[in-house]
Every structure is written in C-alpha cells, then in structure tokens.
Design a protein around this motif. Structure first.
Motif, PDB file in Angstrom:
ATOM      1  N   GLN A 193       9.865   9.406 -11.856  1.00 56.01           N
ATOM      2  CA  GLN A 193       8.419   9.184 -12.082  1.00 56.01           C
ATOM      3  C   GLN A 193       7.612  10.455 -11.811  1.00 56.01           C
ATOM      4  O   GLN A 193       6.443  10.403 -11.475  1.00 56.01           O
ATOM      5  N   GLN A 194       8.251  11.644 -11.898  1.00 59.81           N
ATOM      6  CA  GLN A 194       7.607  12.946 -11.572  1.00 59.81           C
ATOM      7  C   GLN A 194       7.068  12.906 -10.136  1.00 59.81           C
ATOM      8  O   GLN A 194       5.981  13.401  -9.844  1.00 59.81           O
ATOM      9  N   CYS A 195       7.832  12.295  -9.277  1.00 62.79           N
ATOM     10  CA  CYS A 195       7.370  12.155  -7.882  1.00 62.79           C
ATOM     11  C   CYS A 195       8.387  12.749  -6.906  1.00 62.79           C
ATOM     12  O   CYS A 195       9.465  13.198  -7.308  1.00 62.79           O
ATOM     13  N   CYS A 196       8.003  12.718  -5.638  1.00 63.36           N
ATOM     14  CA  CYS A 196       8.908  13.208  -4.580  1.00 63.36           C
ATOM     15  C   CYS A 196       8.874  12.208  -3.411  1.00 63.36           C
ATOM     16  O   CYS A 196       8.047  11.295  -3.394  1.00 63.36           O
ATOM     17  N   ILE A 197       9.769  12.425  -2.419  1.00 65.23           N
ATOM     18  CA  ILE A 197       9.725  11.536  -1.228  1.00 65.23           C
ATOM     19  C   ILE A 197       9.330  12.352   0.004  1.00 65.23           C
ATOM     20  O   ILE A 197       9.751  13.497   0.168  1.00 65.23           O
ATOM     21  N   ARG A 198       8.508  11.737   0.829  1.00 66.83           N
ATOM     22  CA  ARG A 198       8.065  12.379   2.080  1.00 66.83           C
ATOM     23  C   ARG A 198       8.013  11.313   3.167  1.00 66.83           C
ATOM     24  O   ARG A 198       7.771  10.136   2.872  1.00 66.83           O
ATOM     25  N   TYR A 199       8.182  11.762   4.439  1.00 65.29           N
ATOM     26  CA  TYR A 199       8.060  10.812   5.568  1.00 65.29           C
ATOM     27  C   TYR A 199       6.606  10.862   6.054  1.00 65.29           C
ATOM     28  O   TYR A 199       6.160  11.852   6.640  1.00 65.29           O
ATOM     29  N   ILE A 200       5.899   9.799   5.791  1.00 63.63           N
ATOM     30  CA  ILE A 200       4.438   9.797   5.988  1.00 63.63           C
ATOM     31  C   ILE A 200       4.025   8.850   7.117  1.00 63.63           C
ATOM     32  O   ILE A 200       4.552   7.746   7.235  1.00 63.63           O
ATOM     33  N   ALA A 201       3.047   9.316   7.902  1.00 63.56           N
ATOM     34  CA  ALA A 201       2.395   8.430   8.881  1.00 63.56           C
ATOM     35  C   ALA A 201       1.062   8.030   8.277  1.00 63.56           C
ATOM     36  O   ALA A 201       0.358   8.892   7.719  1.00 63.56           O
ATOM     37  N   ARG A 202       0.732   6.765   8.360  1.00 64.53           N
ATOM     38  CA  ARG A 202      -0.536   6.355   7.739  1.00 64.53           C
ATOM     39  C   ARG A 202      -1.171   5.229   8.557  1.00 64.53           C
ATOM     40  O   ARG A 202      -0.540   4.214   8.841  1.00 64.53           O
ATOM     41  N   PHE A 203      -2.411   5.468   8.899  1.00 67.04           N
ATOM     42  CA  PHE A 203      -3.173   4.456   9.642  1.00 67.04           C
ATOM     43  C   PHE A 203      -4.481   4.256   8.887  1.00 67.04           C
ATOM     44  O   PHE A 203      -5.125   5.224   8.494  1.00 67.04           O
ATOM     45  N   SER A 204      -4.840   2.998   8.621  1.00 72.42           N
ATOM     46  CA  SER A 204      -6.122   2.815   7.938  1.00 72.42           C
ATOM     47  C   SER A 204      -6.790   1.531   8.401  1.00 72.42           C
ATOM     48  O   SER A 204      -6.140   0.634   8.959  1.00 72.42           O
ATOM     49  N   VAL A 205      -8.066   1.492   8.186  1.00 76.43           N
ATOM     50  CA  VAL A 205      -8.814   0.299   8.552  1.00 76.43           C
ATOM     51  C   VAL A 205      -9.628  -0.132   7.324  1.00 76.43           C
ATOM     52  O   VAL A 205     -10.300   0.682   6.696  1.00 76.43           O
ATOM     53  N   SER A 206      -9.474  -1.402   6.971  1.00 78.67           N
ATOM     54  CA  SER A 206     -10.152  -1.877   5.757  1.00 78.67           C
ATOM     55  C   SER A 206     -11.628  -2.155   6.062  1.00 78.67           C
ATOM     56  O   SER A 206     -12.037  -2.134   7.226  1.00 78.67           O
ATOM     57  N   GLU A 207     -12.384  -2.417   5.018  1.00 84.10           N
ATOM     58  CA  GLU A 207     -13.813  -2.679   5.229  1.00 84.10           C
ATOM     59  C   GLU A 207     -14.030  -3.887   6.127  1.00 84.10           C
ATOM     60  O   GLU A 207     -14.961  -3.958   6.909  1.00 84.10           O
ATOM     61  N   SER A 208     -13.072  -4.849   6.034  1.00 88.78           N
ATOM     62  CA  SER A 208     -13.224  -6.041   6.880  1.00 88.78           C
ATOM     63  C   SER A 208     -12.740  -5.773   8.311  1.00 88.78           C
ATOM     64  O   SER A 208     -12.780  -6.662   9.150  1.00 88.78           O
ATOM     65  N   GLY A 209     -12.250  -4.557   8.564  1.00 90.83           N
ATOM     66  CA  GLY A 209     -11.848  -4.199   9.926  1.00 90.83           C
ATOM     67  C   GLY A 209     -10.369  -4.397  10.191  1.00 90.83           C
ATOM     68  O   GLY A 209      -9.906  -4.265  11.320  1.00 90.83           O
ATOM     69  N   LYS A 210      -9.590  -4.713   9.151  1.00 92.93           N
ATOM     70  CA  LYS A 210      -8.155  -4.964   9.372  1.00 92.93           C
ATOM     71  C   LYS A 210      -7.415  -3.624   9.499  1.00 92.93           C
ATOM     72  O   LYS A 210      -7.582  -2.714   8.680  1.00 92.93           O
ATOM     73  N   LEU A 211      -6.597  -3.529  10.549  1.00102.18           N
ATOM     74  CA  LEU A 211      -5.863  -2.281  10.782  1.00102.18           C
ATOM     75  C   LEU A 211      -4.486  -2.360  10.143  1.00102.18           C
ATOM     76  O   LEU A 211      -3.798  -3.374  10.258  1.00102.18           O
ATOM     77  N   THR A 212      -4.080  -1.276   9.449  1.00100.58           N
ATOM     78  CA  THR A 212      -2.704  -1.197   8.964  1.00100.58           C
ATOM     79  C   THR A 212      -2.158   0.143   9.442  1.00100.58           C
ATOM     80  O   THR A 212      -2.837   1.168   9.310  1.00100.58           O
ATOM     81  N   ALA A 213      -0.958   0.107   9.995  1.00 97.91           N
ATOM     82  CA  ALA A 213      -0.396   1.367  10.484  1.00 97.91           C
ATOM     83  C   ALA A 213       1.100   1.355  10.255  1.00 97.91           C
ATOM     84  O   ALA A 213       1.786   0.384  10.587  1.00 97.91           O
ATOM     85  N   LYS A 214       1.619   2.450   9.646  1.00 99.44           N
ATOM     86  CA  LYS A 214       3.072   2.496   9.448  1.00 99.44           C
ATOM     87  C   LYS A 214       3.518   3.950   9.332  1.00 99.44           C
ATOM     88  O   LYS A 214       2.729   4.839   8.967  1.00 99.44           O
ATOM     89  N   VAL A 215       4.767   4.152   9.672  1.00 99.32           N
ATOM     90  CA  VAL A 215       5.368   5.468   9.421  1.00 99.32           C
ATOM     91  C   VAL A 215       6.667   5.203   8.667  1.00 99.32           C
ATOM     92  O   VAL A 215       7.446   4.319   9.022  1.00 99.32           O
ATOM     93  N   GLY A 216       6.892   5.959   7.574  1.00100.11           N
ATOM     94  CA  GLY A 216       8.114   5.745   6.798  1.00100.11           C
ATOM     95  C   GLY A 216       8.095   6.570   5.526  1.00100.11           C
ATOM     96  O   GLY A 216       7.154   7.349   5.277  1.00100.11           O
ATOM     97  N   LEU A 217       9.140   6.385   4.716  1.00104.63           N
ATOM     98  CA  LEU A 217       9.253   7.150   3.475  1.00104.63           C
ATOM     99  C   LEU A 217       8.244   6.645   2.466  1.00104.63           C
ATOM    100  O   LEU A 217       8.051   5.436   2.336  1.00104.63           O
ATOM    101  N   GLU A 218       7.602   7.575   1.767  1.00108.22           N
ATOM    102  CA  GLU A 218       6.692   7.190   0.685  1.00108.22           C
ATOM    103  C   GLU A 218       7.029   8.026  -0.539  1.00108.22           C
ATOM    104  O   GLU A 218       7.497   9.176  -0.414  1.00108.22           O
TER     105      GLU A 218
END
Ligand SMILES: Nc1ncnc2c1ncn2[C@@H]1O[C@H](COP(=O)(O)OP(=O)(O)O)[C@@H](O)[C@H]1O
Ligand SMILES: N[C@@H](CC(=O)OP(=O)(O)O)C(=O)O
Length: 816
Positions: free
Chosen positions: A721-746
C-alpha cells in the motif's frame, strides 16, 4: 553561699564523670518565657539529653529586663517599685502554679516569698551595692523551677547556682578561674541526676555576685562546656539559627547554616543577640561543636559554628548597633588611639582619622581618660552598620557593593575590623529598618547556596559530572551550586564543604564509603544548604522509592529515572502532593526523549492555556533504528543482532521489543499533559512472541530467527500500500473526553512525519487547541551520553533559576 577557692585534684571517680558529660544545652529566656514554652523545653530535654548532660538556663523571658527596671526604680526611688516587684513575683508564682504539683508548688512559692523579701530589702536599702545579686534572681528562679518540673516529669534533676562554683577573676574581662571553677563544679555534680545550672551569673574573687553581661548565658554555657570537656553545646532559642540579619527586622534574612568561628565571634561583638560576644572564647582550645537551634521547632536543623571550609566562608550577613557614640579627639591618633580602642572596648576606631566608636556607658570614662591627656573631645550620636563574612575586607566586590548601598545614608567613615571579618560603616544617624533591609538586600541577594547530590555514576552520571565544572563557571544561575554528594548503589561520598568538581570521580573512587538507606536519608535530612537538589541518574526502582522521603524533606529531584513518574496512579499522586506540600521541585525532562525538550514543550503549552488532545510519536531510539533500517534486505533477526552488537539495544533486546519502556514514556507524557491514567490504561503490543518471552538471553538470541516471518509479512503488506511499519506510541482524548492510549506497530504512509527519521531519532507530535491541523513536532536524537547529560543540566539550570529567587521562611517562635 559557701565557697572555697582552693583548687582540689579530681578523684578518679570525678574524672570518670567528666568522660560522660558530653552535651551542654542552654535555653535562653525566649525559650522559657511562659509555661507553654517550658513544657516545650521539657520535651526537648526528654528527647535530647542524657542524665550526665548539663542544662544551662537564662531567666524566664523578660525577667532580667524587669529586674533591671526594678533596680533603676530603686535608684530613682520611684513609687512604682512596690507594684513592679509585685508584678515580677506574680509572674513567677503563676509559672510555678501552672507547672508544678501542689506539694512542690507550695515549697517553691515559699522560697519565692523569701527571695522577694530579700530582693525588697536590697532594693530599698542598698541597690547599687547589690545590683548583681538583684539581677541574679532571674536565673535562680528559672533554674529552680525547671529542675523541679524535670524531676516531676522526666528524670531526677537538681539545680545548681553557678555562683557556687564559677569564679571570675577579673570582673571587666570576665576571665574564668578555670581550675577552681572546675574542681568546685565536680564537687557539686550529683550522679544520675540532670544538672540545671544558672547562666549569666558567677562569683568574683571577693566572693561577690557578678554577671557576665547581657545575654551572658551563652557564655556561661560554653564556660561549662570547657570545664567538663563537653563535645557539644546547643543554644536553644526562639529562632532556628543565625540569620544573615535580625529576622524580626529583615524578613528576607537567610539562615547561615554554618558559621566559621571567627565570623561568629565578630557577629557576637557587633550585637547579634543570639551569640554573646564572649561565647566562643572558652571553646578556642576545644573541639566542642556549637549549635544554635529553635526550641519552638527542634526538628529543624539550625546553625553550626565551627571550623569550616569554602562554602561556609562565603556567607555574608549584615548587623547593626544603635545608640553608640562617635568620639573624636587628637588623642585617638597613633599609639594612644590604639590604646583607647582597647581600653574602652571600642566597637571600632581609626587611629589615623582620630576617632573611636564606643557604647554610651563608656562616655564618662572616656572623658576622664582624655582629661588626663589634656585634649578635647567631641561626642556625636552614632550607629554602626556592618557587613560580616569570612575575611570580607579582602573582597573588593563586597567593599564596593557595601559602599554603593550606603550612598544615601550619613556615613561618617568605613572601617575594616582588625580580625578582617567585618566592614563597618559609622553612621551619624540611627540605623533604620529600611536602611538595614536595603543594605541586606544588596549584600545577600545573590547568595542562596544549593547543594547538589548526584546519584548513579554510570555512563550518563559520569558525563554529567564531566560537564559540571564548565557549567558551574559559565551559568550565572549555578553560581552558588556546590557538588556535595556522589551516590552509587553501594557507596557514597559526602562533603558538606563541597566536592572538588574537577576531581569528583577520582575523589569518589578514593574516598567513597559504604552507605545504607538510613545513613543516606539522615545525611540528606541534615544538610547545611538553603536547598538540596538530588539528580537521579540511576535506573533503580529502589532509589525512586526514596522520592517520597526526599519531598517530605523539601529536597528537589531531577530524575532521569522513569520509575517514579510512571508508578501507580496513587503513588504518583502522593508524590506530587508531598512535593507540593514542601515546595519541592521535581523535574524529569530526560525521562522521555533524553535532551529533547518534550516535557518543557508540554508544560509551556499548558501554561499558555492550551489543551493537549493528542501526543504521539516514536519514543524509543532502539525501535526507531530498527524500523527505519528494516527494509526487507536483511532479515529482522539479523538487524536486531547488529543493533545489539553496536550497543543500540539493551543487553536483552526483548526489553526494547516488549514496548514496556515506550509504554512508560507515553504514561509520563500523558500525565505531564494533565491526564490521570495508569500503565494498565495503555495497550501495549509486545513484539516478542509468547514462546520466546521466557527463554534465557542466549537461548532467545539463538532462536531470534523465529521473529523473521512475522515482521517480513507485516512489512510486505505495508509495502503493497506504499506504506511502512513503525512502532508508535499514541495517546489521544476525544471531544467527549474519552482517553485512548496504545503503543504498538502501525502502518504509516511513506511520507508520514514518523516515516523518515534518521535511525535512532525520536519524534514527538503534539496536537492541541493551538496546534490542531498543523501539529507541533519535536524530533532529534532521543538517547545518548551527551544529549541526556545535557538534558539533565538543562533541568538543573531551570531548578536553580527558580530556587535562586525563592525566599526562605524565617521560623520565629514556631510560627509558620
Ligand atoms: N542575625 C540574627 N539571626 C538570628 N536571630 C537574630 C539575629 N539578630 C537578632 N536576632 C534575634 O535574636 C533573638 C534571640 O536572641 P535572644 O533574645 O538573646 O535569645 P534567647 O532569649 O534565646 O537567649 C531572636 O528572636 C532573633 O529575632
Ligand atoms: N537573662 C540574661 C542572660 C541571658 O543570656 O539571657 P538570654 O539567654 O535570654 O539572652 C539577660 O537577659 O541578659
């Protein structure tokens, strides 16, 4: 009072006693001013004294002043004498009644009646002849009462009237007849009972009562210490140490943790009430330590007076004496001038300019002395304002600053003290509170002494120390930083006077001693600095468990160590609360991204009122190297073993591949951004298959090719898909205040910001209110000796800049 002046040889038994009498505790009038104060003193004695120690007491606060007032009323034969006498007696009677049980109360009240009858007789018939006897009642009552209270509440105790043993040969110079006094003191000592001895008073060689001068109980205490060879004298007072100026008048006064003897002596001479001018005299030939501590808050470490090295020698203070007289005469020049200075214990003088500065009570004697030399004298009301510090007269910058700060005052002259420890300005005006505060500000504004302890002497710790000398001389905020401790997991080197920074590591190798946790904490709790910063470059969870104690002690922490900031939510919150309570600062910019200013960026955004909604990126230098390099040419396992051999991975590469380190880093950043979450809230993809997780390191390395098929499959799918793989940390908070946090391959597009890094670099992307469509990106090396050590230096400068502008709270009378 019977007294024998004959010196007697000590018996072996008495000598034995001398070996045990190791501490003298002196309680000043302020510490004994009320029943509540005396109860506090009793507690201190319970906790700090042994039976063979010596307690020296002053009169209960205000009593000597009241007795002086009585004396003057008697001389002037004023009608208020009766009332004043009644007031003094009732104050004593009230203390007795509040503190003693009824039988002892009755006995002491009877003694008080008898004393007051005697006092009245002297006041009415021969006050001048009995001035010292009159004043002596203050100390007598105070010692009697305290020893009774101690006997009731703590231990057997007895009161000693110092006139029964302390003989002064020369009233004016207050020279002690050591041999006679020592022998007589040993005759009075009672085994297994705590002695409470009157300060301030003694007998002269004519067997008459004499005093050691106002505030003379400090001197009494050090005399007793020299007589019994005590190791330690503590002057318990209402302030927790000696300050750079009178803290009642100068609220910004700084505590002088350690005062060199000579400086303390000069401070006493120039009117510091905590230290009587002669206090240090008896200790010159002894290795006795002298401490000043607060009876209102005994847990605070006070001022220590002794022989000290460089750091203590840099402290400056400002002191003053009002109500003096400037005496100008031709006779005060040359040798005669020098003689006059000695004869009248002049505060200062100049035998070229022909003047001396004296206390008012010397005026008559000076006039008489000059009359015999047939010269005229001019007296002018004057005061002295002095800056005091070790060999201060040789510091051109201090001289210049002092002169500048006096430019608006009526300065008649500036004089250097012969002992070189003070520069005195003779003013023909009173020294006002405003002037004292201004001069104090100018003289001490730059001087907050910060002790630095480095824990962890591995790769980064060593580099940090290598960089330290240049930083200390280059950065103004570090001017008063002193390296005082080096700690590893087994040994430590501490030096209150500062460890020579250019030889820190070799001194550590040579002199470090084994240390356990309690020794470490006890040193840290008693450090003599205004502030103490611990730099934690250990990887140790154990060491991070000490942070709570550090914060409770008001110690500041710079942690490169991730454990504390990524510990359980409860523990983390409790650390923040402890730090906030004692105003400890906790910096940890290098816990994530080494020297990259990611924590600072997050802080700045929050300070600017921004809302952080997402933090993502590549937080591991190792995983950055592996995935930036992994293009399918070499199998994944081969690449991993290459990285291992170059030192890019941990000795066990599974620690990197597990993602746990990245997970902790994401937790630290999310918390820094103001979110409450725990490690368990962050999903973590472990790149090591279950079957390889429990193998020994060699077995894992031998079986590493079992990793290859998974990674080549992931890579090939991405490439399609013309893409690559990286080990990413990602933390986000939605407008409703829901937290999502994960570290892994993307799987990322090849032109994603995370896809084109220099191998090993970290990248951090922040989305926020201000940086939504076009996120804020920080990228660069996220590991390495230089960048990590310099990141810690950056934290150190930041902490010191904040601490330098802090004012410490003076502890007066235990009031917060
Ligand atoms: N430089 C200074 N440092 C500390 N205290 C000072 C200083 N100058 C003046 N003081 C005052 O001295 C007082 C203690 O002296 P003093 O009354 O003689 O104590 P005590 O009654 O305990 O002997 C403190 O309350 C403090 O305000
Ligand atoms: N009571 C005496 C002696 C003394 O030393 O007192 P204090 O320790 O309170 O300064 C005085 O007031 O001068």
């Amino acid at each position: 009072m019977k007294q024998s002046n004959a010196a007697e040889k000590l018996t072996a038994d008495q000598n034995q006693l001398a070996k045990h009498a190791i501490q003298v505790h002196k309680f000043g009038g302020s510490s004994l001013a009320s029943a509540q104060c005396i109860v506090r003193v009793v507690d201190i004695i319970r906790q700090h004294c042994q039976l063979n120690d010596i307690v020296v007491v002053s009169a209960n606060g205000g009593t000597t002043d009241a007795l002086f007032a009585l004396y003057h009323q008697a001389i002037l034969q004023t009608e208020t004498l009766e009332i004043s006498l009644h007031d003094i007696k009732s104050m004593q009677a009230q203390l007795i009644s509040e503190l003693l049980s009824s039988s002892n109360e009755k006995r002491l009240l009877t003694q008080l009646d008898a004393d007051c009858a005697q006092l009245k007789k002297w006041l009415e018939n021969s006050p001048q002849q009995h001035q010292a006897d009159i004043l002596a009642f203050g100390e007598l009552w105070s010692a009697r009462l305290l020893s009774e209270v101690l006997s009731e509440k703590v231990c057997p105790s007895f009161m000693v009237d110092s006139r029964d043993f302390l003989v002064i040969d020369n009233d004016k110079a207050c020279q002690v007849n050591t041999q006679v006094s020592k022998t007589q003191l040993y005759q009075l000592k009672q085994r297994h009972k705590l002695a409470v001895i009157t300060g301030y008073i003694a007998k002269n060689s004519q067997n008459e009562t004499c005093t050691l001068g106002r505030n003379g109980s400090d001197y009494s205490a050090t005399i007793m210490a020299s007589l019994v060879g005590a190791l330690n004298v503590t002057l318990w007072t209402d302030v927790d140490g000696i300050y750079s100026a009178d803290p009642r008048v100068v609220p910004s006064a700084r505590k002088l943790h350690r005062l060199p003897n000579g400086v303390a002596k000069e401070l006493g001479r120039l009117g510091n009430p905590v230290l009587h001018a002669k206090t240090l005299q008896p200790l010159t030939d002894h290795s006795t330590h002298l401490h000043v501590a607060s009876s209102f808050d005994p847990s605070i470490s006070g001022t220590e007076i002794g022989k000290f090295g460089q750091i203590a020698k840099q402290e400056l203070s400002v002191t003053f004496l009002n109500d003096l007289l400037l005496a100008q005469s031709d006779s005060f020049t040359g040798n005669l001038g020098e003689q006059a200075q000695q004869e009248f214990s002049a505060v200062c003088g100049d035998d070229k300019a022909g003047f001396i500065v004296i206390h008012q009570e010397q005026q008559k004697a000076v006039s008489q002395w000059l009359a015999s030399h047939d010269t005229e004298v001019k007296f002018t009301p004057a005061s002295i304002l002095a800056t005091v510090g070790h060999k201060v007269i040789h510091h051109g910058d201090v001289q210049a600053r002092f002169k500048r700060s006096l430019r608006h005052s009526k300065t008649f002259a500036r004089v250097n003290s012969p002992n070189e420890h003070s520069i005195m300005a003779v003013l023909t005006q009173a020294c006002t509170t405003e002037l004292l505060n201004n001069v104090h500000h100018d003289m001490t504004k730059d001087a907050r002494h910060i002790g630095l302890v480095v824990a962890g002497l591995g790769n980064i710790g060593e580099r940090f120390l290598e960089m330290l000398p240049a930083q200390l001389s280059r950065v103004p905020a570090l001017e008063n930083v002193h390296l005082v401790g080096l700690v590893s997991s087994k040994k430590a080197l501490f030096n209150n006077d500062g460890i020579e920074v250019n030889q820190a590591l070799s001194l550590y190798q040579k002199d470090a001693q084994p240390i356990d946790k309690s020794e470490l904490m006890s040193w840290l709790a008693n450090h003599p600095y205004d502030e103490l910063v611990v730099v934690d470059v250990t990887p140790s969870e154990q060491f991070s468990l000490l942070y709570e104690d550090f914060f409770k002690q008001g110690i500041h922490v710079i942690g490169a160590n991730k454990w504390a900031a990524s510990s359980s939510t409860d523990n983390y919150k409790s650390l923040l609360a402890s730090a906030a309570k004692s105003k400890s600062l906790w910096f940890g910019n290098t816990t994530v991204g080494a020297g990259l200013p990611i924590n600072y960026a997050i802080n700045d955004l929050l300070n600017s009122g921004d809302n952080i909604t997402e933090i993502s990126g590549i937080f591991s230098g190792t995983l950055s190297w592996i995935f930036e390099t992994y293009d399918g040419t070499l199998p994944f396992s081969k690449l991993m073993l290459d990285a291992l051999s170059q030192g890019i991975t941990e000795p066990d590469p599974r620690e990197d591949l597990s993602g746990r380190d990245v997970q902790r880093k994401l937790l630290i950043l999310a918390r820094a951004a103001g979110f409450e979450l725990s490690l368990a809230d962050i999903k973590c993809q472990n790149l090591v298959p279950d079957a390889l997780q429990t193998l020994s390191i060699p077995d894992f390395l031998a079986a590493a090719d079992q990793l290859d098929s998974f990674f080549s499959e992931q890579l090939n799918q991405a490439k399609e898909q013309q893409c690559c793989i990286r080990y990413i940390a990602r933390f986000s908070v939605s407008e409703s205040g829901k937290l999502t946090a994960k570290v892994g391959l993307e799987v990322l597009s090849n032109n994603d910001a995370f896809a084109n890094l220099t191998p090993c670099d970290n990248i951090f992307q922040i989305k926020s209110g201000w940086y939504q469509e076009n996120p804020l990106i920080i990228r660069g090396p996220g590991a390495g000796r230089d960048v990590t050590a310099s990141g810690i230096h950056s934290d150190l400068v930041n902490i010191c800049q904040r601490l330098n502008t802090r004012q410490s709270q003076v502890k007066l009378k235990g009031i917060d």
